[in-house]
Motif scaffolding. Sequence first.
Motif, mmCIF file in Angstrom:
data_model
loop_
_atom_site.group_PDB
_atom_site.id
_atom_site.type_symbol
_atom_site.label_atom_id
_atom_site.label_comp_id
_atom_site.label_asym_id
_atom_site.label_seq_id
_atom_site.Cartn_x
_atom_site.Cartn_y
_atom_site.Cartn_z
ATOM 1 N N GLY A 149 -7.934 35.895 -7.302
ATOM 2 C CA GLY A 149 -6.837 35.576 -6.387
ATOM 3 C C GLY A 149 -6.157 36.823 -5.842
ATOM 4 O O GLY A 149 -5.652 36.817 -4.725
ATOM 5 N N ALA A 150 -6.154 37.894 -6.625
ATOM 6 C CA ALA A 150 -5.516 39.134 -6.182
ATOM 7 C C ALA A 150 -6.430 39.940 -5.262
ATOM 8 O O ALA A 150 -5.953 40.611 -4.348
ATOM 9 C CB ALA A 150 -5.126 39.985 -7.392
ATOM 10 N N GLY A 154 6.091 49.742 -5.755
ATOM 11 C CA GLY A 154 6.381 48.634 -4.867
ATOM 12 C C GLY A 154 5.480 48.542 -3.644
ATOM 13 O O GLY A 154 5.645 47.657 -2.817
ATOM 14 N N ARG A 155 4.547 49.454 -3.489
ATOM 15 C CA ARG A 155 3.618 49.424 -2.346
ATOM 16 C C ARG A 155 2.262 48.939 -2.832
ATOM 17 O O ARG A 155 1.639 49.559 -3.690
ATOM 18 C CB ARG A 155 3.495 50.801 -1.712
ATOM 19 C CG ARG A 155 2.648 50.807 -0.461
ATOM 20 C CD ARG A 155 2.753 52.167 0.225
ATOM 21 N NE ARG A 155 1.737 52.326 1.241
ATOM 22 C CZ ARG A 155 1.945 52.133 2.528
ATOM 23 N NH1 ARG A 155 3.124 51.768 2.954
ATOM 24 N NH2 ARG A 155 0.965 52.313 3.394
ATOM 25 N N THR A 156 1.802 47.840 -2.277
ATOM 26 C CA THR A 156 0.533 47.255 -2.667
ATOM 27 C C THR A 156 -0.557 47.765 -1.741
ATOM 28 O O THR A 156 -0.414 47.747 -0.521
ATOM 29 C CB THR A 156 0.595 45.715 -2.605
ATOM 30 O OG1 THR A 156 1.672 45.273 -3.441
ATOM 31 C CG2 THR A 156 -0.683 45.088 -3.106
ATOM 32 N N SER A 157 -1.643 48.245 -2.341
ATOM 33 C CA SER A 157 -2.765 48.741 -1.559
ATOM 34 C C SER A 157 -4.062 48.291 -2.212
ATOM 35 O O SER A 157 -4.068 47.804 -3.344
ATOM 36 C CB SER A 157 -2.723 50.266 -1.444
ATOM 37 O OG SER A 157 -2.865 50.855 -2.722
ATOM 38 N N ALA A 158 -5.146 48.463 -1.473
ATOM 39 C CA ALA A 158 -6.457 48.069 -1.989
ATOM 40 C C ALA A 158 -7.514 49.011 -1.438
ATOM 41 O O ALA A 158 -7.324 49.627 -0.382
ATOM 42 C CB ALA A 158 -6.783 46.630 -1.581
ATOM 43 N N THR A 159 -8.597 49.115 -2.164
ATOM 44 C CA THR A 159 -9.787 49.781 -1.642
ATOM 45 C C THR A 159 -10.923 48.773 -1.728
ATOM 46 O O THR A 159 -11.052 48.049 -2.718
ATOM 47 C CB THR A 159 -10.150 51.055 -2.432
ATOM 48 O OG1 THR A 159 -10.278 50.732 -3.811
ATOM 49 C CG2 THR A 159 -9.109 52.143 -2.251
ATOM 50 N N HIS A 193 -19.157 53.072 2.442
ATOM 51 C CA HIS A 193 -17.847 53.372 3.014
ATOM 52 C C HIS A 193 -16.762 52.694 2.187
ATOM 53 O O HIS A 193 -16.928 51.549 1.760
ATOM 54 C CB HIS A 193 -17.780 52.886 4.470
ATOM 55 C CG HIS A 193 -16.564 53.347 5.199
ATOM 56 N ND1 HIS A 193 -16.450 54.610 5.728
ATOM 57 C CD2 HIS A 193 -15.395 52.719 5.475
ATOM 58 C CE1 HIS A 193 -15.271 54.736 6.316
ATOM 59 N NE2 HIS A 193 -14.605 53.594 6.162
ATOM 60 N N THR A 194 -15.667 53.406 1.979
ATOM 61 C CA THR A 194 -14.509 52.854 1.279
ATOM 62 C C THR A 194 -13.403 52.620 2.296
ATOM 63 O O THR A 194 -12.970 53.549 2.978
ATOM 64 C CB THR A 194 -14.021 53.804 0.170
ATOM 65 O OG1 THR A 194 -15.073 53.988 -0.777
ATOM 66 C CG2 THR A 194 -12.802 53.235 -0.542
ATOM 67 N N PHE A 195 -12.996 51.370 2.395
ATOM 68 C CA PHE A 195 -11.910 51.004 3.298
ATOM 69 C C PHE A 195 -10.614 50.966 2.496
ATOM 70 O O PHE A 195 -10.550 50.322 1.449
ATOM 71 C CB PHE A 195 -12.161 49.629 3.928
ATOM 72 C CG PHE A 195 -13.326 49.613 4.863
ATOM 73 C CD1 PHE A 195 -13.162 49.929 6.201
ATOM 74 C CD2 PHE A 195 -14.589 49.295 4.402
ATOM 75 C CE1 PHE A 195 -14.242 49.918 7.070
ATOM 76 C CE2 PHE A 195 -15.674 49.286 5.262
ATOM 77 C CZ PHE A 195 -15.506 49.600 6.592
ATOM 78 N N LEU A 196 -9.601 51.630 3.001
ATOM 79 C CA LEU A 196 -8.262 51.598 2.403
ATOM 80 C C LEU A 196 -7.481 50.530 3.139
ATOM 81 O O LEU A 196 -7.468 50.503 4.371
ATOM 82 C CB LEU A 196 -7.576 52.954 2.535
ATOM 83 C CG LEU A 196 -6.116 53.015 2.100
ATOM 84 C CD1 LEU A 196 -6.002 52.747 0.603
ATOM 85 C CD2 LEU A 196 -5.510 54.355 2.433
ATOM 86 N N LEU A 197 -6.849 49.656 2.386
ATOM 87 C CA LEU A 197 -6.035 48.600 2.982
ATOM 88 C C LEU A 197 -4.638 48.654 2.393
ATOM 89 O O LEU A 197 -4.460 49.019 1.223
ATOM 90 C CB LEU A 197 -6.640 47.220 2.714
ATOM 91 C CG LEU A 197 -7.930 46.909 3.459
ATOM 92 C CD1 LEU A 197 -9.132 47.305 2.646
ATOM 93 C CD2 LEU A 197 -7.991 45.447 3.795
ATOM 94 N N TRP A 225 -3.050 41.860 4.802
ATOM 95 C CA TRP A 225 -3.821 43.067 4.503
ATOM 96 C C TRP A 225 -4.293 43.685 5.816
ATOM 97 O O TRP A 225 -4.822 42.993 6.686
ATOM 98 C CB TRP A 225 -5.018 42.743 3.617
ATOM 99 C CG TRP A 225 -4.629 42.487 2.219
ATOM 100 C CD1 TRP A 225 -4.566 41.274 1.590
ATOM 101 C CD2 TRP A 225 -4.263 43.451 1.234
ATOM 102 N NE1 TRP A 225 -4.171 41.423 0.299
ATOM 103 C CE2 TRP A 225 -3.969 42.755 0.042
ATOM 104 C CE3 TRP A 225 -4.134 44.828 1.238
ATOM 105 C CZ2 TRP A 225 -3.579 43.390 -1.127
ATOM 106 C CZ3 TRP A 225 -3.742 45.463 0.069
ATOM 107 C CH2 TRP A 225 -3.461 44.758 -1.088
ATOM 108 N N LYS A 226 -4.094 45.000 5.952
ATOM 109 C CA LYS A 226 -4.495 45.743 7.139
ATOM 110 C C LYS A 226 -5.309 46.968 6.721
ATOM 111 O O LYS A 226 -5.021 47.610 5.710
ATOM 112 C CB LYS A 226 -3.258 46.219 7.935
ATOM 113 C CG LYS A 226 -2.357 45.095 8.406
ATOM 114 C CD LYS A 226 -2.994 44.321 9.511
ATOM 115 C CE LYS A 226 -2.041 43.270 10.068
ATOM 116 N NZ LYS A 226 -2.521 42.707 11.298
#
Length: 151
Positions: free
Chosen positions: A47-48, A113-118, A133-137, A144-145
């Motif tokens: 879910g995350a 407090g800043r949520t990010s993802a790879t 390729h690694t996308f940073l979001l 999600w952007k």
Amino acid sequence: MTHPYHVPQPPKRRTLRTVLIVVGVVAVLCCGGAGIGGFFLYKGVKGATDPARQAAESFVSHLEAGDPDAAYELLCGDTRGGYTREAFAQGVAQQPKIQSHKVDGVNVSSVNGRTSATVNMALTLDSGFTDRHTFLLVKEEGAWKVCGQPY
């Protein structure tokens, strides 16, 4: 006739059987609890990570379809600030075309407090080469952007 010195023996106890039953019940409860806990852990992680995975896949799918305008809409504010829509489209046009993609891994984190993802992907290009390729979001206004070097 009973012998005067004969002491009657107490009935045999079935201690081993009782111990085995208790151990079996405990084992079943532990395995069941671990299975249920594992299921909920898996659902929580999925879910995350799924929304970040879907955003990155949507971005790449737009690039595959030759629609840089739709991909541009999925860029974070900081990255859009570094590229005009036209400059982004020109940059995409100069890159090898993506034929297909496969997600290799997703990692979501929250720091201060800043949520990010790879999102790690294998991008198969029209040349047949596979680019990792690694996308940073980042999460902006609940969505999600794609940020950083998008492609």
